[in-house]
Design a protein around this motif. Structure first.
Motif, short mmCIF file in Angstrom:
data_model
loop_
_atom_site.label_atom_id
_atom_site.label_comp_id
_atom_site.label_asym_id
_atom_site.label_seq_id
_atom_site.Cartn_x
_atom_site.Cartn_y
_atom_site.Cartn_z
N LEU A 202 4.20 -4.01 12.84
CA LEU A 202 4.30 -2.92 11.87
C LEU A 202 5.70 -2.32 11.84
CD1 LEU A 202 0.96 -1.06 12.63
CD2 LEU A 202 1.49 -2.37 10.56
N VAL A 239 -3.92 -5.74 13.47
CA VAL A 239 -3.04 -6.04 12.34
C VAL A 239 -2.95 -7.55 12.24
CG1 VAL A 239 -0.74 -5.79 11.36
CG2 VAL A 239 -1.69 -3.96 12.72
N ARG A 241 -1.15 -11.06 10.24
CA ARG A 241 -0.02 -11.58 9.47
C ARG A 241 -0.32 -13.02 9.09
NH1 ARG A 241 5.80 -10.37 11.57
NH2 ARG A 241 5.20 -8.40 10.55
N TYR A 420 2.57 2.60 8.19
CA TYR A 420 1.15 2.32 8.32
C TYR A 420 0.31 3.58 8.13
CZ TYR A 420 -3.43 1.89 10.24
OH TYR A 420 -4.79 1.97 10.38
N THR A 440 9.43 -4.93 5.58
CA THR A 440 8.14 -5.46 6.04
C THR A 440 7.07 -4.80 5.18
OG1 THR A 440 8.90 -5.81 8.30
CG2 THR A 440 6.53 -5.66 7.96
N THR A 441 6.28 -5.61 4.49
CA THR A 441 5.27 -5.08 3.58
C THR A 441 3.97 -4.84 4.35
OG1 THR A 441 6.22 -6.12 1.63
CG2 THR A 441 3.87 -5.64 1.57
N VAL A 442 3.41 -3.65 4.18
CA VAL A 442 2.15 -3.29 4.83
C VAL A 442 1.06 -3.23 3.77
CG1 VAL A 442 0.93 -1.50 6.13
CG2 VAL A 442 3.34 -1.98 6.62
N THR A 449 -5.86 -4.63 7.89
CA THR A 449 -4.45 -4.32 7.72
C THR A 449 -3.63 -5.58 7.92
OG1 THR A 449 -4.74 -2.06 8.51
CG2 THR A 449 -2.52 -2.95 8.60
N SER A 451 0.50 -7.22 7.67
CA SER A 451 1.93 -6.91 7.67
C SER A 451 2.68 -8.21 7.47
CB SER A 451 2.31 -6.28 9.01
OG SER A 451 3.71 -6.21 9.15
#
Length: 536
Positions: A202, A239, A241, A420, A440-442, A449, A451
């Motif tokens: 994050l 989280v 990815r 976040y 960094t796209t959340v 969630t 990232s």
């Protein structure tokens, strides 16, 4: 095979460690062996050998410091010249005994007759070939304090620093939420022992750990439960990815029997006479990313620009599977505002919608609901409550305004400091899926969630967000019915769009400047490479 990364809350890691520790499994020794082995690889690659290399290990009082002390002992036995710098009044007893037995010099950084003092500790650290950060681990909360904070500030002020290897996390980051509450020493390499902490994925903390490797300790981390979150100390539960290998199984590839409607029709309300380029870019992204058809709804001037650039686009209203609303739209433009409201109605929102302001479905809900991407100028048109198949795509300033309209007093810098937290807040307040754009796209929604950090810094350019909106519209149109019936899918599709968006920027011009137009042109070959797993 899918290889999505999962970072998990500390409470789940502790639950996985407990039975192993009860059974006498030496987890600390396992972690230290892996840390020392990887440190040795770094030294051989940078110095040519481990023997004679200068290693400084910064240790704090907890198990993270214990990992560092045991690793220091192993590196000393390989011939490295190792010094441990102790920050605080105590260290892990077992680790200290191992370091002493291996002949490691252990020096205190604070005041005292035999202490280095902070200036001496800083000089020692800066002269090292390898600096190991084992100050704070995943159980720590809050910023570095006392001598540890003062030492890190001195290291940050130096013109040059050695290669920094962080154990578990760069000390002082928000382990559970990705915040940076105080000084943090950026790590060139972070070794996450057993599991990744959410703060490693994050922003802004992730910027201090650009290269993370997992040290496999054979932990059986329990699966997350729906709605399960950690307490204030742990942050969120998990989280995720997406990785390149996840794209082939998720991207909507047409079948031989599909026609343009089965592939998905994207409706776009974007641009004005003042900003026709936003319409061209949004539509172009939808076209180039594989939509079966793109409809453009808007004034004559941007419509003419769209058709000149993309003659395959169909102007005017008609059958649509997903909408993209808002890029380049002035909320005061009456015509475009009307089109936005009509499209929101098809998403089940607004005065024509099926979705009540309280967030409860009304009795007239049917299968005609359309997913929708809401960007830029359309964000101000949202009702108080939305549905999860409505994806909001603000940047930090737009999110601050959106939350301000809902009672939060914020500025852009507040959002950037805790991305976040505020994306989660926007999701909770609106009921929508929220994609917060940034380096960094959340993405936060009912499906969890995500990232994504594929975007190069060059992607911070005008029009890039318009391209992302059009790209996401293609994905939602292709899987529109699933998105409405299974809203948890939406957050994953939004993360997928962010991944491909970032990769397209690199495809357009690896390592150099990129424009939004270049990004649009790079989408077809980027997608082709990802879905066919071509080597880069």
């Amino acid at each position: 095979m899918a290889c999505m990364i999962e970072a998990v809350g500390v409470h789940r890691v502790r639950a996985a460690e407990e039975p192993l520790l009860a059974a006498g499994v030496p987890l600390m020794e396992r972690a230290a062996a892996a840390i020392a082995a990887r440190a040795a690889q770094v030294l051989r690659g940078r110095q040519g050998a481990v023997r004679g290399a200068v290693v400084v290990v910064l240790v704090g009082p907890g198990n993270n410091g214990g990992d560092g002390l045991h690793a220091a002992a192993r590196l000393a036995r390989r011939g490295a010249r190792v010094t441990v710098v102790q920050l605080g009044d105590r260290v892990h007893e077992g680790g200290l005994a191992a370091a002493d037995a291996a002949g490691v010099a252990v020096r205190r950084a604070g005041a005292g007759p035999e202490a280095l003092g902070l200036p001496g500790a800083a000089r020692l650290a800066l002269d090292a070939d390898l600096l190991v950060d084992a100050l704070l681990g995943i159980g720590a909360t809050g910023a570095l304090r006392g001598d540890a904070a003062r030492l890190v500030r001195q290291l940050l002020a130096a013109d040059h620093r050695p290669f920094v290897l962080a154990v578990d996390v760069p000390s002082g980051i928000g382990v559970g939420d990705g915040t940076v509450p105080g000084p943090v020493l950026p790590a060139d390499l972070t070794l996450a022992c057993g599991a990744l902490a959410p703060g490693l994925l994050l922003p802004p903390a992730a910027g201090h750990a650009p290269h993370v490797e997992l040290v496999d300790l054979d932990l059986d981390v329990p699966a997350a439960q729906p709605g399960d979150v950690g307490g204030p100390a742990e942050g969120l539960d998990a989280v995720h990815r997406l990785q390149d290998a996840d794209v082939p199984g998720a991207w909507p590839v047409p079948r031989p029997s599909d026609d343009k409607y089965r592939r998905g029709v994207v409706g776009v309300v974007a641009g004005t006479a003042t900003y026709p380029g936003a319409a061209v870019l949004t539509v172009g992204a939808a076209v180039r990313s594989g939509a079966g058809m793109v409809r453009y709804v808007g004034p004559a001037e941007p419509a003419a620009a769209v058709l000149a650039a993309h003659p395959e686009v169909v102007p005017g209203s008609g059958r649509v599977q997903a909408w993209v609303l808002g890029p380049g739209v002035d909320p005061e433009d009456g015509e475009q505002a009307r089109h936005v409201q009509e499209a929101l109605g098809e998403a089940g929102l607004g005065s024509r919608g099926y979705f009540a302001p309280t967030g409860v479905w009304g009795p007239t809900a049917d299968a005609g609901i359309r997913p929708v991407v809401v960007d830029a100028g359309a964000l101000a048109a949202l009702p108080e409550r939305c549905a999860p198949w409505v994806v909001l795509t603000p940047h930090a300033g737009e999110l601050a305004r959106l939350l301000g309209e809902r009672g939060e007093t914020l500025v852009r810098e507040d959002i950037e400091a805790e991305p976040y937290r505020w994306a989660r807040r926007a999701c909770d307040l609106t009921g929508a899926t929220v994609l917060l754009k940034g380096a960094t796209t959340v993405v936060v929604g009912p499906g969890g969630t995500f990232s994504q950090a594929e975007a190069p810094a060059w992607l911070a350019t005008a029009g890039a967000g318009d391209v992302l909106a059009g790209l996401l519209g293609t994905l939602l149109a292709a899987r529109a019915e699933e998105a409405v019936q299974h809203p948890g899918l939406v957050v994953r599709l939004a993360a997928l769009a962010a991944l491909v968006h970032g990769r397209a920027a690199t495809t357009a011009n690896p390592g150099g400047p990129v424009s939004a137009s270049m990004l649009v042109e790079a989408l077809p070959r980027t997608i082709a490479r990802l879905i066919t797993r071509e080597e880069r």
